[in-house]
Design an enzyme around this catalytic site. Structure first.
Site, PDB file in Angstrom:
ATOM      1  N   GLU A 126       0.689  -1.099   0.061  1.00 35.33           N
ATOM      2  CA  GLU A 126       0.102  -0.165   0.050  1.00 35.33           C
ATOM      3  C   GLU A 126       0.851   1.416  -0.010  1.00 35.33           C
ATOM      4  O   GLU A 126       0.613   2.346  -0.685  1.00 35.33           O
ATOM      5  CB  GLU A 126      -0.911   0.031   1.168  1.00 35.33           C
ATOM      6  CG  GLU A 126      -1.907  -0.996   1.148  1.00 35.33           C
ATOM      7  CD  GLU A 126      -2.823  -1.197  -0.064  1.00 35.33           C
ATOM      8  OE1 GLU A 126      -2.938  -0.115  -0.714  1.00 35.33           O
ATOM      9  OE2 GLU A 126      -3.281  -2.348  -0.330  1.00 35.33           O
TER      10      GLU A 126
ATOM     11  N   ASP B  21      -1.934  -1.449  -9.533  1.00 30.78           N
ATOM     12  CA  ASP B  21      -2.310  -2.652  -9.477  1.00 30.78           C
ATOM     13  C   ASP B  21      -2.688  -3.013 -10.785  1.00 30.78           C
ATOM     14  O   ASP B  21      -3.760  -2.559 -11.551  1.00 30.78           O
ATOM     15  CB  ASP B  21      -3.873  -2.764  -8.763  1.00 30.78           C
ATOM     16  CG  ASP B  21      -3.355  -2.773  -7.149  1.00 30.78           C
ATOM     17  OD1 ASP B  21      -2.313  -3.021  -6.610  1.00 30.78           O
ATOM     18  OD2 ASP B  21      -4.304  -2.038  -6.473  1.00 30.78           O
TER      19      ASP B  21
END
Length: 223
Positions: A165, A177
């Protein structure tokens, strides 16, 4: 013999004053010690704080170890570095240097950025989320982070998730992502390896690949 540089100041407590002297050189050296910046915890219980501190400390260990391994290999060693090839694909000097720089940025962020952990991610948590990143330095924690993840080490660990993250933050590494695995979003070790084999240029920009690289589970040889 080298003489010590000293200074003094007067300190008063109630009606009493004393002169305190100190070694300036030692004080300056002490200030040069790099200390990890402690995070802010928002809406976290004491138990959750303790678990996050444990995961954060482990993530710092993992990323420091990864940076050491990457940056200390010779050009010949880099080309046959199995752990790198599995998660980032066929070796190229440019991509390897990109990975080194990204890992370095994550390491600096874990040590020097004032992170805020939001333990009640709420509406920003989607069904399968473990956590999420929000600018400028917020890491939202979702229910799955507590219920479906290993505490510190292993695949999909809390420590690895923090690295994942934090790498998303634009002022850190701005990783993505990936979305080229035949579904809406690539996720998990199988997809990360798929990217490394087929799209290494994308793998070096993908958060999962950095997470699984530092977690190194199942463990493989560093060579």
């Amino acid at each position: 013999m080298k003489s010590l540089k000293r200074a003094a100041f007067t300190a008063c407590f109630a009606a009493n004053c004393i002169i305190i002297s100190y070694d300036v050189t030692s004080a300056q050296n002490a200030n040069q010690v790099v200390r990890d910046v402690e995070p802010i915890f928002s809406k976290c219980t004491e138990t959750e704080k303790d678990k996050l501190k444990l995961a954060l400390n482990k993530s710092r260990e993992l990323i420091s170890s990864a940076f050491h391994e990457l940056s200390n290999k010779s050009p010949a060693e880099r080309s046959r570095y199995k752990l790198y090839v599995v998660w980032f694909g066929t070796y190229s000097p440019e991509r390897y240097e990109s990975v080194v720089q990204t890992v370095s940025k994550i390491q600096r962020a874990l040590q020097g950025v004032k992170l805020t952990f939001l333990c009640r991610g709420g509406d920003d948590c989607e069904r399968d989320d473990y956590a999420y990143a929000d600018e400028p330095s917020v890491i939202g924690i979702c229910k799955n982070f507590w219920s479906k993840m290993t505490p510190t080490t292993g695949a999909d660990s809390r420590a690895g998730t923090l690295i994942h993250e934090i790498s998303h933050l634009t002022h850190v590494a701005g990783t993505d992502d990936a979305t080229l695995c035949g579904r809406v979003q690539c996720s998990g070790q199988v997809d990360a390896k798929f990217l490394a084999r087929n799209r290494p240029g994308l793998a070096v920009k993908t958060a999962d690949n950095y997470q699984y690289f530092v977690e190194n589970t199942p463990e493989m040889s560093e060579q």
